[in-house]
Enzyme design. Structure first.
Site, PDB file in Angstrom:
ATOM      1  N   VAL A   5      -3.193  -9.774  -8.807  1.00 57.60           N
ATOM      2  CA  VAL A   5      -4.080 -10.970  -7.917  1.00 57.60           C
ATOM      3  C   VAL A   5      -3.070 -11.277  -7.182  1.00 57.60           C
ATOM      4  O   VAL A   5      -1.895 -12.038  -7.396  1.00 57.60           O
ATOM      5  CB  VAL A   5      -4.780 -11.453  -8.648  1.00 57.60           C
ATOM      6  CG1 VAL A   5      -5.710 -12.285  -7.960  1.00 57.60           C
ATOM      7  CG2 VAL A   5      -5.611 -11.474  -9.489  1.00 57.60           C
ATOM      8  N   PHE A   6      -3.420 -10.986  -6.003  1.00 57.68           N
ATOM      9  CA  PHE A   6      -2.773 -11.808  -4.196  1.00 57.68           C
ATOM     10  C   PHE A   6      -3.389 -12.965  -3.687  1.00 57.68           C
ATOM     11  O   PHE A   6      -4.413 -13.011  -3.850  1.00 57.68           O
ATOM     12  CB  PHE A   6      -2.709 -11.148  -3.188  1.00 57.68           C
ATOM     13  CG  PHE A   6      -1.681 -11.093  -2.248  1.00 57.68           C
ATOM     14  CD1 PHE A   6      -0.323 -11.192  -1.972  1.00 57.68           C
ATOM     15  CD2 PHE A   6      -2.400 -11.697  -1.098  1.00 57.68           C
ATOM     16  CE1 PHE A   6      -0.022 -12.041  -0.943  1.00 57.68           C
ATOM     17  CE2 PHE A   6      -1.982 -12.461   0.031  1.00 57.68           C
ATOM     18  CZ  PHE A   6      -0.416 -11.899   0.336  1.00 57.68           C
ATOM     19  N   GLY A   7      -2.210 -13.876  -4.009  1.00 58.28           N
ATOM     20  CA  GLY A   7      -2.581 -15.491  -3.542  1.00 58.28           C
ATOM     21  C   GLY A   7      -2.384 -15.988  -2.512  1.00 58.28           C
ATOM     22  O   GLY A   7      -1.037 -15.207  -2.359  1.00 58.28           O
ATOM     23  N   TYR A   8      -2.846 -16.037  -1.131  1.00 57.06           N
ATOM     24  CA  TYR A   8      -1.840 -16.469  -0.409  1.00 57.06           C
ATOM     25  C   TYR A   8      -2.850 -17.740   0.071  1.00 57.06           C
ATOM     26  O   TYR A   8      -2.678 -18.177   1.290  1.00 57.06           O
ATOM     27  CB  TYR A   8      -3.253 -15.585   0.911  1.00 57.06           C
ATOM     28  CG  TYR A   8      -4.896 -15.686   1.282  1.00 57.06           C
ATOM     29  CD1 TYR A   8      -5.459 -15.859   2.050  1.00 57.06           C
ATOM     30  CD2 TYR A   8      -5.648 -14.197   0.027  1.00 57.06           C
ATOM     31  CE1 TYR A   8      -6.650 -16.405   1.866  1.00 57.06           C
ATOM     32  CE2 TYR A   8      -6.579 -14.471  -0.197  1.00 57.06           C
ATOM     33  CZ  TYR A   8      -7.242 -15.160   0.883  1.00 57.06           C
ATOM     34  OH  TYR A   8      -8.619 -15.382   0.650  1.00 57.06           O
ATOM     35  N   SER A  10      -4.315 -21.790  -2.204  1.00 55.62           N
ATOM     36  CA  SER A  10      -3.933 -22.462  -3.493  1.00 55.62           C
ATOM     37  C   SER A  10      -3.227 -22.191  -4.825  1.00 55.62           C
ATOM     38  O   SER A  10      -3.066 -22.110  -5.314  1.00 55.62           O
ATOM     39  CB  SER A  10      -5.352 -23.479  -3.792  1.00 55.62           C
ATOM     40  OG  SER A  10      -6.205 -22.701  -3.893  1.00 55.62           O
ATOM     41  N   GLU A  87     -12.694 -19.161  -6.910  1.00 55.56           N
ATOM     42  CA  GLU A  87     -12.936 -18.874  -5.685  1.00 55.56           C
ATOM     43  C   GLU A  87     -14.469 -17.945  -5.541  1.00 55.56           C
ATOM     44  O   GLU A  87     -14.372 -17.040  -4.863  1.00 55.56           O
ATOM     45  CB  GLU A  87     -12.076 -16.734  -5.876  1.00 55.56           C
ATOM     46  CG  GLU A  87     -10.928 -17.421  -6.407  1.00 55.56           C
ATOM     47  CD  GLU A  87     -10.082 -18.214  -5.266  1.00 55.56           C
ATOM     48  OE1 GLU A  87      -9.118 -17.590  -4.401  1.00 55.56           O
ATOM     49  OE2 GLU A  87      -9.705 -19.476  -5.231  1.00 55.56           O
TER      50      GLU A  87
END
Length: 221
Positions: A5-8, A10, A87
Site C-alpha cells: 500500500v502506498f501512503g502519501y 497521514s 480511508e
C-alpha cells in the site's frame, strides 16, 4: 500473496496497521492536492477540513511510503479492513508502480507493481467528499479554522510537511500551503474575529505560531 500500500498523506507518519516492511519512494504521473473534504476526523459537516488526495498529472512524481503486509490472507484482510475504514473518504483503489531510484526520468525502473493507492474521484456529483480546488488563501483559511474529533486541520497539514521533510523529499505545494496557513495564525485577534470559516456547500453525511519563510519553518508536533 503480499499486500503493498502506498501512503502519501497521514499514512506516511501514522500507518496505524501491522506491516512488515516500509520503503520510501514515489509513484509517477500523480501530484498531491488538498481537494478532499473530511467531516469526521479533522473537520465537521458544517466546516469540512481539507486533506490531500492525488490528481492525475503527466510527468509529475509523488513521494511517500510503501508498506508491505506479509503473513497470509488473514493478516492482509485485517490491514485492508482497517485501511478501508480509515480511508472512507477515498472512493477509488488504484494499482500503481512504485519507484525508489533517485533517477526520476523515464528510464527509471519500478521495484514494485500492483501497489494499492487510495484516491478520490474528482467529481462533486459522484463523490460527495470531493471539494475541488480553490485559491490558496481560501484553502489556507479553511485549514486554519477547521477542527474535528481527531484534532484540527492545520495539525494534519503541518505533520505532513514535517513527514516530507523527514523522508528528505519535501513537497513545495505543501510548504506553500503550510506557510499560508501560518499567516492566518499570525493575524491579530481583532482581525481573526472578522474572518469567517470557509463552509462547503456540498451536502455530506458522516458514515510555533510564527510566520516563517520556506527555508525556515516551524513544524507542529
Amino acid at each position: 500473496m503480499v499486500l503493498w500500500v502506498f501512503g502519501y498523506g497521514s499514512l506516511i507518519w501514522n500507518p496505524g496497521f501491522d506491516f512488515d516492511e516500509k520503503l520510501i519512494g514515489y509513484i509517477k504521473d500523480y501530484k498531491r492536492v488538498f481537494d478532499l473534504g473530511c467531516i469526521d476526523h479533522r473537520g465537521t459537516p458544517e466546516h469540512p477540513a481539507r486533506t490531500c488526495t492525488l490528481e492525475d498529472s503527466a510527468g509529475a512524481i509523488c513521494w511517500g511510503a510503501a508498506y508491505c503486509v506479509r503473513g497470509g490472507p488473514e493478516k492482509e484482510k485485517l490491514a485492508m479492513e482497517y485501511l478501508e475504514g480509515r480511508e472512507c473518504e477515498y472512493d477509488s483503489k488504484t494499482l500503481v508502480q512504485f519507484y525508489t531510484e533517485t533517477d526520476t526520468t523515464k528510464q527509471s525502473k519500478p521495484i514494485l507493481t500492483g501497489v494499492i493507492v487510495f484516491t478520490s474521484t474528482p467529481d462533486k456529483v459522484s463523490n460527495k467528499y470531493y471539494l475541488g480546488p480553490a485559491p490558496m488563501e481560501e484553502m489556507a483559511m479553511q485549514i486554519a479554522t477547521a477542527t474535528g474529533p481527531c484534532g484540527n486541520n492545520r495539525e494534519y497539514l503541518f505533520k505532513l510537511e514535517k513527514a516530507m521533510h523527514d523522508i528528505e523529499h519535501e513537497d513545495e505545494y505543501v510548504i506553500e500551503l503550510a506557510n499560508e496557513v501560518r499567516k492566518h495564525l499570525d493575524l491579530p485577534k481583532e482581525v481573526k474575529a472578522l474572518l469567517k470559516p470557509v463552509v462547503s456547500r456540498v451536502s455530506i453525511k458522516s458514515h510555533s505560531q510564527a510566520h516563517v519563510s520556506t527555508l525556515q519553518r516551524v513544524f507542529a508536533s
